[in-house]
Design a protein around this motif. Structure first.
Motif, PDB file in Angstrom:
ATOM      1  N   ALA A 281      -9.712  -8.656   1.358  1.00 42.95           N
ATOM      2  CA  ALA A 281      -9.338  -7.669   2.239  1.00 42.95           C
ATOM      3  C   ALA A 281     -10.331  -7.379   3.270  1.00 42.95           C
ATOM      4  O   ALA A 281     -11.405  -7.360   2.507  1.00 42.95           O
ATOM      5  N   VAL A 282     -10.044  -6.642   4.266  1.00 37.51           N
ATOM      6  CA  VAL A 282     -11.014  -5.940   5.354  1.00 37.51           C
ATOM      7  C   VAL A 282     -10.321  -4.577   5.159  1.00 37.51           C
ATOM      8  O   VAL A 282      -9.394  -4.184   5.009  1.00 37.51           O
ATOM      9  N   GLU A 283     -11.264  -3.495   6.042  1.00 35.51           N
ATOM     10  CA  GLU A 283     -10.692  -2.289   6.014  1.00 35.51           C
ATOM     11  C   GLU A 283      -9.616  -2.523   7.046  1.00 35.51           C
ATOM     12  O   GLU A 283      -9.624  -2.796   8.099  1.00 35.51           O
ATOM     13  N   GLY A 284      -8.344  -1.705   6.709  1.00 33.35           N
ATOM     14  CA  GLY A 284      -7.159  -1.845   7.428  1.00 33.35           C
ATOM     15  C   GLY A 284      -6.692  -0.243   8.341  1.00 33.35           C
ATOM     16  O   GLY A 284      -7.911   0.288   8.587  1.00 33.35           O
ATOM     17  N   ALA A 285      -5.694  -0.360   8.296  1.00 35.74           N
ATOM     18  CA  ALA A 285      -5.393   0.990   9.198  1.00 35.74           C
ATOM     19  C   ALA A 285      -5.062   2.058   8.083  1.00 35.74           C
ATOM     20  O   ALA A 285      -4.360   1.955   7.019  1.00 35.74           O
ATOM     21  N   SER A 286      -5.512   3.344   8.562  1.00 33.10           N
ATOM     22  CA  SER A 286      -4.815   4.668   7.832  1.00 33.10           C
ATOM     23  C   SER A 286      -3.685   5.028   8.204  1.00 33.10           C
ATOM     24  O   SER A 286      -3.211   4.670   9.235  1.00 33.10           O
ATOM     25  N   LEU A 287      -3.148   5.984   7.452  1.00 32.36           N
ATOM     26  CA  LEU A 287      -1.630   6.581   7.657  1.00 32.36           C
ATOM     27  C   LEU A 287      -1.823   7.322   9.294  1.00 32.36           C
ATOM     28  O   LEU A 287      -0.749   7.449   9.889  1.00 32.36           O
ATOM     29  N   LYS A 288      -3.063   7.736   9.621  1.00 29.40           N
ATOM     30  CA  LYS A 288      -3.096   8.554  10.639  1.00 29.40           C
ATOM     31  C   LYS A 288      -3.560   7.575  12.016  1.00 29.40           C
ATOM     32  O   LYS A 288      -3.515   7.882  13.266  1.00 29.40           O
ATOM     33  N   SER A 289      -3.863   6.211  11.816  1.00 25.78           N
ATOM     34  CA  SER A 289      -4.094   5.202  12.778  1.00 25.78           C
ATOM     35  C   SER A 289      -3.100   5.100  13.788  1.00 25.78           C
ATOM     36  O   SER A 289      -1.916   4.907  13.195  1.00 25.78           O
ATOM     37  N   LYS A 290      -3.590   4.938  14.910  1.00 22.79           N
ATOM     38  CA  LYS A 290      -2.406   4.327  15.948  1.00 22.79           C
ATOM     39  C   LYS A 290      -2.336   2.890  15.702  1.00 22.79           C
ATOM     40  O   LYS A 290      -1.162   2.257  16.133  1.00 22.79           O
ATOM     41  N   ASP A 291      -2.986   2.054  14.915  1.00 21.33           N
ATOM     42  CA  ASP A 291      -2.625   0.608  14.696  1.00 21.33           C
ATOM     43  C   ASP A 291      -2.061   0.352  13.475  1.00 21.33           C
ATOM     44  O   ASP A 291      -1.731  -0.537  13.065  1.00 21.33           O
ATOM     45  N   LEU A 292      -1.274   1.416  12.686  1.00 21.75           N
ATOM     46  CA  LEU A 292      -0.676   1.360  11.532  1.00 21.75           C
ATOM     47  C   LEU A 292       0.534   0.362  11.548  1.00 21.75           C
ATOM     48  O   LEU A 292       0.737  -0.471  11.001  1.00 21.75           O
ATOM     49  N   LEU A 293       1.402   0.657  12.752  1.00 24.43           N
ATOM     50  CA  LEU A 293       2.715   0.020  12.844  1.00 24.43           C
ATOM     51  C   LEU A 293       2.114  -1.620  13.229  1.00 24.43           C
ATOM     52  O   LEU A 293       2.960  -2.529  12.721  1.00 24.43           O
ATOM     53  N   ALA A 294       1.322  -1.797  14.012  1.00 23.67           N
ATOM     54  CA  ALA A 294       0.836  -3.121  14.432  1.00 23.67           C
ATOM     55  C   ALA A 294       0.289  -3.935  13.437  1.00 23.67           C
ATOM     56  O   ALA A 294       0.572  -5.152  13.047  1.00 23.67           O
ATOM     57  N   VAL A 295      -0.379  -3.286  12.381  1.00 21.68           N
ATOM     58  CA  VAL A 295      -0.976  -3.810  11.137  1.00 21.68           C
ATOM     59  C   VAL A 295       0.360  -4.288  10.264  1.00 21.68           C
ATOM     60  O   VAL A 295       0.341  -5.303   9.720  1.00 21.68           O
ATOM     61  N   GLY A 296       1.342  -3.399  10.313  1.00 23.54           N
ATOM     62  CA  GLY A 296       2.472  -3.676   9.386  1.00 23.54           C
ATOM     63  C   GLY A 296       3.409  -4.915  10.014  1.00 23.54           C
ATOM     64  O   GLY A 296       3.759  -5.765   9.269  1.00 23.54           O
ATOM     65  N   VAL A 297       3.181  -5.002  11.307  1.00 24.41           N
ATOM     66  CA  VAL A 297       3.851  -6.176  11.935  1.00 24.41           C
ATOM     67  C   VAL A 297       3.226  -7.543  11.412  1.00 24.41           C
ATOM     68  O   VAL A 297       3.516  -8.621  11.199  1.00 24.41           O
ATOM     69  N   LEU A 298       1.790  -7.202  11.697  1.00 32.56           N
ATOM     70  CA  LEU A 298       0.826  -8.601  11.069  1.00 32.56           C
ATOM     71  C   LEU A 298       1.234  -8.910   9.743  1.00 32.56           C
ATOM     72  O   LEU A 298       1.122 -10.060   9.295  1.00 32.56           O
ATOM     73  N   GLN A 299       1.313  -7.964   8.936  1.00 36.26           N
ATOM     74  CA  GLN A 299       1.586  -8.294   7.494  1.00 36.26           C
ATOM     75  C   GLN A 299       2.892  -8.820   7.217  1.00 36.26           C
ATOM     76  O   GLN A 299       3.128 -10.062   6.630  1.00 36.26           O
TER      77      GLN A 299
END
Length: 470
Positions: A281-299
Motif C-alpha cells: 500500500a501507499v498513503e491513500g485518502a483521508s475522510l477529509k480528502s477531496k480525493d476520497l471518492l476518486a480513490v473509491g472508484v479506483l478501488q
C-alpha cells in the motif's frame, strides 16, 4: 469485533465497518434510508445526530474519539482493555444489571474500538422507552475507575489474552495490523490489540486517566434512529447525570497528534500456513480528502475479489484477472485495499496464494496497480467503477447501523454529514481526468508492505517498489 481484513478488503470508501458485497444491479438507497431526515443538533454541548424516521427499532450509537491511535508508549493496549470494561459495567451499574436491563427490553449491546473511534451501540423495540440509556451512559462516561471495579476487571487479562490467541490464528488480520504498524509506526500504527507484553500490566490510574481524558462531550457524538421526541428528551435528561468532567463546558478539545506516514516493511515468517499473505500500500485518502471518492472508484476498478463465488476470476476486475493469468490453476485471493481515517489512509492491494505461487501473484498485482497509477483508467472503466461504488454504498446503507456509524465518522472528523444521495451525486459527477489525476498522485508515493506465511518466495520491499513503478 468485525475482522480487519473484511473492513479493509471490501469497504468501498471507509475503513471502520463493512463486509464483502455481492454483485447486484445498480439500485437506489433503501426505502428506510431514502425517507429519513437527519437533524444535527447540540444539546448541553453534546453533538447529537437524529435520524428522523419510522424505524421499528430505537437505536443509539455513542461514538468517541478514543481509538488506539490515542494510546502512548506507556499504555499501549488500553483501548483493548476498555472494550471489555465497558461491557462489564461499573460499580453503580454492574454487568449483570446492565445485561438484565437490556434483556428485558430485547436489546442488543455492542462495543467496538478501532484506530480512530470507539463505538457503543444498542437497540430495542421502539415500543419501550430508553430506560437503559442513563445507566449505560454512566458506564461509558464514568467517573474514573473505582477500587471495586478494578478488582472486577482483573478477569479481563485472560479475555485479552484469549483475543491475542485468536489473532494468531487469523493471518489476514495480523497482516493488516503489521501493515499499519510499518506505515505509521505510532498513532494509526498502534494496534487495536494489546501487545502480549502489556497484558495484565495496565494500572487502575492508567485506565481512569484514559477514560477521563477521552470520554467526554468534546470528543463524542450520539447518533439516534427511531427515537421519537419523548424518548429524545429522555436521552437529553440522561446527560444531566454524567460526571462533571464528561460534560464540562470549559474543557478544551485536545490537540490530537496527526498521523504521519512513513512506509516500511514487516515480514512475519509462519511456514505452517497453507497460504502466504502479502499487503502492499501507499498513503491513500483521508475522510477529509477531496480525493476520497476518486480513490473509491479506483478501488472498484481494481476489484474487491471475485464477484462470483468459486469463479476462476479470468474475466473479473483488473487485479483478479491479472493474477489469474499469472498463477494458472493455483488457488488465490486478491482485493484492492482502501482504508480511510480522519487524517490519512492506505491504498493498495492484498493478495494470498500458495507459497510456490505467491511471487507470480504478487508481481502480477504490482504491475496492475502500477498500470492504473501510471496510465489511468478508461472512460468505460470509470463508468463501471462508479456503478460498482454506488451499488456498494447503496447496499451498505441498507443497514441503519452502517449509516449511523458513517454519520459518526463524518461528524467527529469535523465534516458536515453527507447523506447517501449526496455521496452518490458526487460520485456520479466524477470525470476520468479527475480520477486519473488522483491515480497519478498515488503512484508517486512510497510503498509499505507486510507479509505473513512462508516467505521464501516473497520479494523484499525494494523489489516491490521496482515492480510497482515499471
Amino acid at each position: 469485533m468485525a475482522s480487519a481484513i473484511a473492513r479493509a478488503f471490501c469497504q468501498p470508501i471507509k475503513n471502520q465497518i463493512g463486509v464483502a458485497q455481492p454483485a447486484r444491479c445498480l439500485g437506489a438507497v433503501s426505502h428506510a434510508t431514502a425517507n429519513s431526515k437527519v437533524a444535527e443538533t447540540k444539546e448541553k454541548n453534546w453533538k447529537i445526530i437524529q435520524n428522523v424516521d419510522n424505524s421499528p427499532l430505537s437505536r443509539v450509537i455513542i461514538a468517541v474519539k478514543a481509538g488506539s491511535r490515542y494510546e502512548t508508549s506507556s499504555n499501549l493496549g488500553i483501548t483493548h482493555l476498555i472494550r471489555h470494561a465497558i461491557q462489564a459495567g461499573s460499580e453503580g451499574g454492574n454487568d449483570l444489571g446492565i445485561y438484565n436491563s437490556l434483556e428485558i427490553v430485547g436489546s442488543v449491546l455492542n462495543v467496538n474500538t478501532g484506530r480512530d473511534l470507539a463505538f457503543v451501540s444498542f437497540n430495542a423495540s421502539n415500543q419501550y422507552g430508553l430506560e437503559i440509556i442513563e445507566p449505560l451512559m454512566r458506564v461509558v462516561f464514568r467517573n474514573g475507575v473505582s477500587e471495586i471495579d478494578w478488582e472486577r476487571y482483573g478477569k479481563f487479562s485472560s479475555k485479552v489474552g484469549y483475543d491475542l490467541a485468536v489473532l494468531n490464528t487469523q493471518p489476514t488480520v495480523k497482516l493488516l495490523e503489521n501493515l499499519h504498524a510499518v506505515a505509521y509506526r505510532d498513532t494509526l500504527g498502534n494496534s487495536v490489540y494489546c501487545p502480549a507484553f502489556f497484558v495484565g500490566s495496565h494500572s487502575r490510574n492508567q485506565l481512569s486517566s484514559f477514560i477521563e481524558s477521552h470520554y467526554s462531550n468534546a470528543h463524542a457524538a450520539i447518533i439516534t434512529s427511531g427515537v421519537n421526541e419523548e424518548r429524545y428528551q429522555q436521552l437529553v435528561r440522561a446527560l444531566d447525570g454524567l460526571p462533571v468532567y464528561a460534560t464540562s463546558t470549559t474543557k478544551q478539545a485536545r490537540k490530537d497528534t496527526p498521523a504521519k506516514y512513513w512506509g516500511g516493511e514487516r515480514r512475519e515468517h509462519m511456514p505452517g500456513l497453507d497460504a502466504t499473505y502479502v499487503a502492499v500500500a501507499v498513503e491513500g485518502a483521508s475522510l477529509k480528502s477531496k480525493d476520497l471518492l476518486a480513490v473509491g472508484v479506483l478501488q472498484s476498478v481494481l476489484g474487491q475479489g471475485s464477484r462470483i463465488k468459486y469463479s476462476l476470476n479470468s474475466t473479473g476486475p483488473r487485479l483478479s484477472s491479472a493474477v489469474a493469468k499469472a498463477v494458472g490453476d493455483a488457488a488465490f485471493s486478491v482485493s484492492a485495499l482502501n482504508a480511510n481515517y480522519s487524517d490519512s489512509g492506505l491504498f493498495g492491494f492484498v493478495v494470498a496464494a500458495p507459497s510456490n505461487s505467491i511471487d507470480a501473484a504478487l508481481r502480477a498485482a504490482c504491475k496492475e496497480l502500477s498500470s492504473v497509477t501510471k496510465n489511468g483508467i478508461t472512460d468505460q472503466e470509470l463508468e463501471t467503477g462508479k456503478k460498482r461504488l454506488i451499488t456498494g454504498l447503496s447496499m451498505k446503507f441498507e443497514s441503519k447501523e452502517a449509516l449511523m456509524i458513517s454519520q459518526a465518522e463524518q461528524t467527529l472528523a469535523g465534516l458536515t454529514v453527507a447523506s447517501p444521495d449526496q455521496m452518490i451525486k458526487q460520485i456520479t459527477s466524477l470525470t476520468a481526468a479527475e480520477v486519473n489525476a488522483v491515480a497519478k498522485k498515488l503512484g508517486e508515493k512510497w510503498y509499505s508492505m507486510s507479509s505473513v506465511g512462508d516467505l521464501t518466495q516473497v520479494p523484499y520491499l525494494e523489489n516491490i517498489g521496482e515492480l510497482c513503478t515499471r
